[in-house]
Write a protein that holds these residues in place. Sequence first.
Motif, PDB file in Angstrom:
ATOM      1  N   PHE A  82       0.836  -1.203   0.000  1.00 42.09           N
ATOM      2  CA  PHE A  82       0.000   0.000   0.000  1.00 42.09           C
ATOM      3  C   PHE A  82       0.872   1.255   0.000  1.00 42.09           C
ATOM      4  O   PHE A  82       0.639   2.187  -0.792  1.00 42.09           O
ATOM      5  N   ASN A  83       1.854   1.290   0.882  1.00 44.74           N
ATOM      6  CA  ASN A  83       2.701   2.479   0.983  1.00 44.74           C
ATOM      7  C   ASN A  83       3.570   2.666  -0.259  1.00 44.74           C
ATOM      8  O   ASN A  83       3.799   3.792  -0.706  1.00 44.74           O
ATOM      9  N   THR A  84       4.052   1.551  -0.817  1.00 40.47           N
ATOM     10  CA  THR A  84       4.838   1.643  -2.055  1.00 40.47           C
ATOM     11  C   THR A  84       3.970   2.136  -3.201  1.00 40.47           C
ATOM     12  O   THR A  84       4.390   2.990  -4.001  1.00 40.47           O
ATOM     13  N   LEU A  85       2.757   1.613  -3.278  1.00 45.23           N
ATOM     14  CA  LEU A  85       1.829   2.002  -4.343  1.00 45.23           C
ATOM     15  C   LEU A  85       1.454   3.470  -4.234  1.00 45.23           C
ATOM     16  O   LEU A  85       1.379   4.180  -5.253  1.00 45.23           O
ATOM     17  N   ALA A  86       1.245   3.947  -3.020  1.00 47.59           N
ATOM     18  CA  ALA A  86       0.860   5.341  -2.821  1.00 47.59           C
ATOM     19  C   ALA A  86       1.957   6.293  -3.277  1.00 47.59           C
ATOM     20  O   ALA A  86       1.680   7.378  -3.801  1.00 47.59           O
ATOM     21  N   ALA A  87       3.210   5.879  -3.096  1.00 47.92           N
ATOM     22  CA  ALA A  87       4.347   6.745  -3.451  1.00 47.92           C
ATOM     23  C   ALA A  87       4.882   6.458  -4.845  1.00 47.92           C
ATOM     24  O   ALA A  87       5.808   7.146  -5.308  1.00 47.92           O
ATOM     25  N   PHE A  88       4.310   5.478  -5.532  1.00 49.40           N
ATOM     26  CA  PHE A  88       4.851   5.042  -6.824  1.00 49.40           C
ATOM     27  C   PHE A  88       4.565   6.082  -7.894  1.00 49.40           C
ATOM     28  O   PHE A  88       3.427   6.266  -8.325  1.00 49.40           O
ATOM     29  N   PRO A  94       4.508   8.947 -17.766  1.00 49.64           N
ATOM     30  CA  PRO A  94       3.506   9.999 -17.562  1.00 49.64           C
ATOM     31  C   PRO A  94       2.638   9.740 -16.335  1.00 49.64           C
ATOM     32  O   PRO A  94       2.220   8.605 -16.090  1.00 49.64           O
ATOM     33  N   VAL A  95       2.366  10.797 -15.594  1.00 51.94           N
ATOM     34  CA  VAL A  95       1.564  10.685 -14.380  1.00 51.94           C
ATOM     35  C   VAL A  95       0.189  10.100 -14.690  1.00 51.94           C
ATOM     36  O   VAL A  95      -0.333   9.255 -13.954  1.00 51.94           O
ATOM     37  N   GLY A  96      -0.419  10.556 -15.779  1.00 50.47           N
ATOM     38  CA  GLY A  96      -1.746  10.078 -16.145  1.00 50.47           C
ATOM     39  C   GLY A  96      -1.777   8.586 -16.404  1.00 50.47           C
ATOM     40  O   GLY A  96      -2.748   7.910 -16.053  1.00 50.47           O
ATOM     41  N   PHE A  97      -0.717   8.063 -17.014  1.00 48.94           N
ATOM     42  CA  PHE A  97      -0.651   6.628 -17.290  1.00 48.94           C
ATOM     43  C   PHE A  97      -0.605   5.843 -15.996  1.00 48.94           C
ATOM     44  O   PHE A  97      -1.327   4.857 -15.822  1.00 48.94           O
ATOM     45  N   VAL A  98       0.238   6.277 -15.065  1.00 48.14           N
ATOM     46  CA  VAL A  98       0.373   5.571 -13.788  1.00 48.14           C
ATOM     47  C   VAL A  98      -0.934   5.644 -13.008  1.00 48.14           C
ATOM     48  O   VAL A  98      -1.381   4.642 -12.423  1.00 48.14           O
ATOM     49  N   THR A  99      -1.570   6.815 -13.006  1.00 54.95           N
ATOM     50  CA  THR A  99      -2.843   6.978 -12.295  1.00 54.95           C
ATOM     51  C   THR A  99      -3.901   6.030 -12.842  1.00 54.95           C
ATOM     52  O   THR A  99      -4.651   5.410 -12.083  1.00 54.95           O
ATOM     53  N   GLU A 100      -3.961   5.900 -14.148  1.00 58.38           N
ATOM     54  CA  GLU A 100      -4.947   5.014 -14.771  1.00 58.38           C
ATOM     55  C   GLU A 100      -4.665   3.547 -14.444  1.00 58.38           C
ATOM     56  O   GLU A 100      -5.587   2.762 -14.212  1.00 58.38           O
ATOM     57  N   GLN A 101      -3.390   3.173 -14.410  1.00 56.21           N
ATOM     58  CA  GLN A 101      -3.046   1.793 -14.079  1.00 56.21           C
ATOM     59  C   GLN A 101      -3.393   1.473 -12.631  1.00 56.21           C
ATOM     60  O   GLN A 101      -3.827   0.358 -12.319  1.00 56.21           O
ATOM     61  N   ALA A 113      -0.908  -5.906  -2.659  1.00 58.66           N
ATOM     62  CA  ALA A 113       0.253  -6.534  -3.280  1.00 58.66           C
ATOM     63  C   ALA A 113      -0.031  -6.882  -4.737  1.00 58.66           C
ATOM     64  O   ALA A 113       0.826  -6.703  -5.618  1.00 58.66           O
ATOM     65  N   SER A 114      -1.242  -7.348  -5.014  1.00 62.40           N
ATOM     66  CA  SER A 114      -1.617  -7.668  -6.392  1.00 62.40           C
ATOM     67  C   SER A 114      -1.774  -6.404  -7.222  1.00 62.40           C
ATOM     68  O   SER A 114      -1.409  -6.369  -8.408  1.00 62.40           O
ATOM     69  N   GLN A 115      -2.315  -5.357  -6.610  1.00 66.77           N
ATOM     70  CA  GLN A 115      -2.430  -4.078  -7.305  1.00 66.77           C
ATOM     71  C   GLN A 115      -1.049  -3.548  -7.690  1.00 66.77           C
ATOM     72  O   GLN A 115      -0.824  -3.111  -8.822  1.00 66.77           O
ATOM     73  N   LEU A 116      -0.127  -3.599  -6.745  1.00 63.96           N
ATOM     74  CA  LEU A 116       1.226  -3.106  -7.000  1.00 63.96           C
ATOM     75  C   LEU A 116       1.892  -3.892  -8.119  1.00 63.96           C
ATOM     76  O   LEU A 116       2.542  -3.310  -9.000  1.00 63.96           O
ATOM     77  N   GLU A 117       1.725  -5.209  -8.097  1.00 67.18           N
ATOM     78  CA  GLU A 117       2.319  -6.043  -9.144  1.00 67.18           C
ATOM     79  C   GLU A 117       1.775  -5.670 -10.517  1.00 67.18           C
ATOM     80  O   GLU A 117       2.548  -5.562 -11.487  1.00 67.18           O
ATOM     81  N   ASP A 118       0.462  -5.462 -10.616  1.00 67.44           N
ATOM     82  CA  ASP A 118      -0.139  -5.079 -11.894  1.00 67.44           C
ATOM     83  C   ASP A 118       0.402  -3.744 -12.386  1.00 67.44           C
ATOM     84  O   ASP A 118       0.724  -3.576 -13.571  1.00 67.44           O
ATOM     85  N   VAL A 119       0.487  -2.780 -11.492  1.00 64.70           N
ATOM     86  CA  VAL A 119       0.963  -1.442 -11.876  1.00 64.70           C
ATOM     87  C   VAL A 119       2.424  -1.505 -12.307  1.00 64.70           C
ATOM     88  O   VAL A 119       2.811  -0.907 -13.326  1.00 64.70           O
TER      89      VAL A 119
END
Length: 242
Positions: A82-88, A94-101, A113-119
Motif C-alpha cells: 500500500f505504501n509503495t503504491l501510494a508513493a509510486f 507519464p503521471v496520467g498513465f500511472v494513475t490510470e493503471q 500486493a496484487s495491485q502493486l504487481e499489476d501497476v
Amino acid sequence: MADKIPPEIFLEIRRVASAEWPDSPEMQQYMVDAEATAYRKLAKLDFGGALEQKAAILKEAHEYYQSWQDIVSFVSEEVDAFNTLAAFAPEDVPVGFVTEQKRKARVEHDWFASQLEDVQQAVEAYRYVQRTRAKVGPIRDLLVRMESIIGSECYNANIQNYSAWGVWEGEGRAFRYPVTYIRNGQEEKRKARTDDLEPEALITCHYKFGANELSIHRALVRIIDMLRNDYDLKIPGDEDRA
C-alpha cells in the motif's frame, strides 16, 4: 511468554500447538514461541500511510489465514505494498498513465500486493514500448526491406507446376515465405503491408517452421547493431542517436 498477549489468544495458541504436535512437547513449545513472536510483531507493526486500511487488511488476513505467522506475513506485505503504491510515481512515465493503471488495479484486485504487481508490470510494459519505438522506429523501413528480400528467396523443388490447360511445366517454384506478427496479443499473418504496425508489433515479425519460430526482425536488428558497432555502418538518422 504470555506478556502483552491477551490470555484467550495465548491459550488458543497453546491449544493449536498441542493439537498439531500431541506427542512432541519440544515442537509444541517451538510453535508456541513462534506464534507468540508473530503476534507481538503484528501488534507493533507500523501501518504508516496504510493506517486507514488497517481494519480491512486485518479482516482479509483473518479470512484467509489461521496462524499468526501467516497473518503477520500477509499484513506486512499488504502494508508495504500500500505504501509503495501510494508513493509510486516513476519520473520516466507519464503521471496520467500511472494513475490510470492504479485505478484499473483497484478494480481488478482487493489485495494491495496484487495491485502493486499489476501497476509495476504495466509500467515495465510501457518502458518496453518506448525503448522499442526508439530503437526500431528509425530503422523500420530498412527492416521491412531486408526481411522482404530474405522471405522472397524461398524455393520448393517438389512443387509440380502446371499451366492453366493442365500442361506440366516442370518442377520447383520460388515463393514468398509467409510472415506472422503479434499485435494486441493476437497473431496476424500478412503478405506485405506493415505501415499500420507500431514498432512494438513490427519487431514481432517471425517465420513459423512447424513448432519452431524464427524471429526475423529481431535477428535483423542484431545484425544492424553488429554492422554499426563492428563496421561503422551509418544509417540515415543515426546522427540523432548520438
